[in-house]
Design a protein around this motif. Structure first.
Motif, PDB file in Angstrom:
ATOM      1  N   ARG A 176       1.172  -0.813  -0.047  1.00 24.06           N
ATOM      2  CA  ARG A 176       0.288  -0.062   0.043  1.00 24.06           C
ATOM      3  C   ARG A 176       1.031   1.215   0.145  1.00 24.06           C
ATOM      4  NH1 ARG A 176      -4.623   2.068   3.739  1.00 24.06           N
ATOM      5  NH2 ARG A 176      -4.634   4.136   4.591  1.00 24.06           N
ATOM      6  N   PHE A 177       1.782   1.139   0.069  1.00 22.09           N
ATOM      7  CA  PHE A 177       2.752   2.602   0.937  1.00 22.09           C
ATOM      8  C   PHE A 177       3.333   3.072  -0.090  1.00 22.09           C
ATOM      9  CE2 PHE A 177       7.754   3.847   1.577  1.00 22.09           C
ATOM     10  CZ  PHE A 177       6.770   5.246   1.704  1.00 22.09           C
ATOM     11  N   LEU A 178       3.840   1.154  -0.445  1.00 22.76           N
ATOM     12  CA  LEU A 178       4.303   1.778  -2.424  1.00 22.76           C
ATOM     13  C   LEU A 178       3.685   2.047  -3.346  1.00 22.76           C
ATOM     14  CD1 LEU A 178       6.865  -0.952  -2.259  1.00 22.76           C
ATOM     15  CD2 LEU A 178       7.688   1.276  -2.398  1.00 22.76           C
ATOM     16  N   ARG A 179       2.294   1.638  -3.831  1.00 16.05           N
ATOM     17  CA  ARG A 179       1.444   2.290  -4.209  1.00 16.05           C
ATOM     18  C   ARG A 179       0.451   3.291  -4.706  1.00 16.05           C
ATOM     19  NH1 ARG A 179       0.566  -1.746  -7.561  1.00 16.05           N
ATOM     20  NH2 ARG A 179       0.364  -3.894  -7.009  1.00 16.05           N
ATOM     21  N   THR A 180       0.925   3.909  -2.977  1.00 15.86           N
ATOM     22  CA  THR A 180       0.483   5.493  -2.884  1.00 15.86           C
ATOM     23  C   THR A 180       1.238   6.297  -3.337  1.00 15.86           C
ATOM     24  OG1 THR A 180      -1.356   4.793  -1.277  1.00 15.86           O
ATOM     25  CG2 THR A 180      -0.974   6.842  -1.067  1.00 15.86           C
ATOM     26  N   SER A 181       2.625   6.289  -3.169  1.00 15.28           N
ATOM     27  CA  SER A 181       3.643   7.122  -2.989  1.00 15.28           C
ATOM     28  C   SER A 181       4.219   7.027  -5.280  1.00 15.28           C
ATOM     29  CB  SER A 181       5.275   6.449  -2.350  1.00 15.28           C
ATOM     30  OG  SER A 181       4.756   6.156  -1.182  1.00 15.28           O
ATOM     31  N   VAL A 182       4.223   5.523  -5.017  1.00 17.03           N
ATOM     32  CA  VAL A 182       4.809   5.581  -6.956  1.00 17.03           C
ATOM     33  C   VAL A 182       2.822   6.895  -7.003  1.00 17.03           C
ATOM     34  CG1 VAL A 182       4.108   4.891  -8.163  1.00 17.03           C
ATOM     35  CG2 VAL A 182       5.335   4.104  -7.277  1.00 17.03           C
ATOM     36  N   ALA A 183       2.251   6.705  -7.541  1.00 16.44           N
ATOM     37  CA  ALA A 183       0.579   7.214  -7.187  1.00 16.44           C
ATOM     38  C   ALA A 183       1.335   8.742  -7.309  1.00 16.44           C
ATOM     39  CB  ALA A 183      -0.174   6.719  -6.687  1.00 16.44           C
ATOM     40  N   SER A 184       1.314   9.083  -6.368  1.00 23.43           N
ATOM     41  CA  SER A 184       1.357  10.823  -6.090  1.00 23.43           C
ATOM     42  C   SER A 184       3.002  11.357  -6.289  1.00 23.43           C
ATOM     43  CB  SER A 184       1.458  10.745  -3.914  1.00 23.43           C
ATOM     44  OG  SER A 184       3.204  10.336  -3.681  1.00 23.43           O
ATOM     45  N   GLY A 185       3.525  10.733  -7.198  1.00 18.46           N
ATOM     46  CA  GLY A 185       5.154  10.807  -7.507  1.00 18.46           C
ATOM     47  C   GLY A 185       5.833  11.377  -6.646  1.00 18.46           C
ATOM     48  N   ALA A 186       5.452  11.247  -5.342  1.00 15.96           N
ATOM     49  CA  ALA A 186       6.365  12.022  -4.435  1.00 15.96           C
ATOM     50  C   ALA A 186       7.577  11.106  -4.439  1.00 15.96           C
ATOM     51  CB  ALA A 186       5.886  11.607  -2.913  1.00 15.96           C
ATOM     52  N   GLY A 187       7.974  10.294  -4.999  1.00 18.39           N
ATOM     53  CA  GLY A 187       9.358   9.485  -4.481  1.00 18.39           C
ATOM     54  C   GLY A 187      10.385  10.188  -5.630  1.00 18.39           C
TER      55      GLY A 187
END
Length: 253
Positions: free
Chosen positions: A123-134
Motif C-alpha cells: 500500500r505504501f509503495l502504490r500510494t507513493s508512486v501514484a502521488s509522484g512524491a518519490g
C-alpha cells in the motif's frame, strides 16, 4: 528556512484609470487596505504557482533543472521566483522537505491501517508512486553505497545510514552541506517508518531477506517513461510497479 518576501513596485498601488485609490482620501485612516489586500492574494497565488511548477519540473528533470524552467512552467518572471526563494538551494530544500514529509505520512498511514505486513508495504509503495512524491526525494536518501572494486558485494543501504550489527537499528549520520537538500530529522523520520514496514514484511517471510530500505525507496523513485496519453501513462506506471513488487517479494524455495 527563511523565505524572502515579495517586493512590489509602488506602481501597483495605482488604481485602474490612473487615479490613486479613492480610499486614500485624507482622514479615512484606511487608505492602505484596498490596495494591499489584492497584492497579498497575488503574492500567495504566485507562490502556489511556483511551488506547483517546481514539483513538476524537478519531478520530470531532477533537481538540476534551472530556475528559468520553473519560472516558465509557473508562467511568471524568473525575478518573481527569486523574490520568493533567494537561491535555488532554498527552493530545492522546500520541495524536498515537503515531499519527504508527505512520504513519511503515507508510510505511517500504511503502517497504522494495514495489519498484514505485505499489504502495508504494498500500500505504501502504490500510494507513493501514484502521488509522484518519490521522484522528489532528496539525493542523500537515494544514493546507494557501492562496494569497492574487487570487494564482496555489501547490502546497499540508504546513504548516510548506519546499522548496528544484530540490532536492526537504523541511524542517520549527518551529511555534509552538499547533501543538505532536506534536514536530517526529516530524512531520519522517513527512514525509521519505512524501516518498520520493511522489517515487518521481512519477519513475516513475505519480503526477500536481501531487500533493504534503500531498495524500497528506489522503487518509489523509479518512474515509467513519460507517455503523451494519461491513461497509457497510468497503465505503464501500474505495470512497472507490479513487476518491481514481484521482485521484492520472497518466494518458497
Amino acid at each position: 528556512m527563511h523565505v524572502q518576501g515579495s517586493h512590489w513596485s509602488s506602481a501597483s498601488a495605482i488604481a485602474p484609470g490612473g487615479a490613486m485609490g479613492g480610499a486614500m482620501s485624507a482622514g479615512n485612516g484606511r487608505g492602505d487596505r484596498p490596495r494591499t489586500a489584492p497584492l497579498r492574494v497575488d503574492a500567495q497565488r504566485n507562490l502556489e504557482h511556483v511551488l506547483r511548477a517546481a514539483r513538476e519540473v524537478f519531478g520530470e528533470l531532477g533537481y538540476g533543472a534551472p530556475m528559468e524552467d520553473v519560472a516558465r512552467r509557473a508562467r511568471v518572471g524568473v525575478g518573481t521566483v527569486y523574490r520568493r526563494f533567494p537561491s535555488k538551494d532554498v527552493l530545492v530544500r522546500r520541495i524536498a522537505e515537503e515531499e519527504t514529509s508527505r512520504l513519511t505520512d503515507q508510510a505511517r498511514a500504511a503502517l497504522g491501517q494495514e495489519d498484514e505486513p505485505w499489504s502495508a508495504l504494498s500500500r505504501f509503495l502504490r500510494t507513493s508512486v501514484a502521488s509522484g512524491a518519490g521522484r522528489l526525494l532528496p539525493p542523500q536518501v537515494l544514493r546507494v553505497g557501492v562496494a569497492d572494486e574487487g570487494a564482496a558485494f555489501e547490502e546497499a543501504r540508504v546513504p548516510q545510514q548506519r546499522m548496528e550489527p544484530g540490532s536492526g537499528e537504523l541511524r542517520l549520520v549527518p551529511g555534509d552541506s552538499s547533501d543538505a537538500a532536506v534536514d536530517d530529522a526529516g530524512a531520519a523520520a522517513l527512514l525509521e517508518v519505512v524501516g518498520q514496514l520493511v522489517e515487518r514484511a521481512r519477519a513475516a517471510g513475505e519480503l526477500r531477506a536481501d531487500v533493504s530500505v534503500s531498495d524500497v525507496l528506489l522503487v518509489i523513485a523509479t518512474a515509467a517513461p513519460s507517455l503523451p496519453d494519461a491513461a497509457q501513462q497510468a497503465a505503464a506506471s501500474a505495470r512497472l510497479l507490479d513487476i518491481l513488487l514481484e521482485g521484492l517479494r520472497s518466494r518458497p524455495v
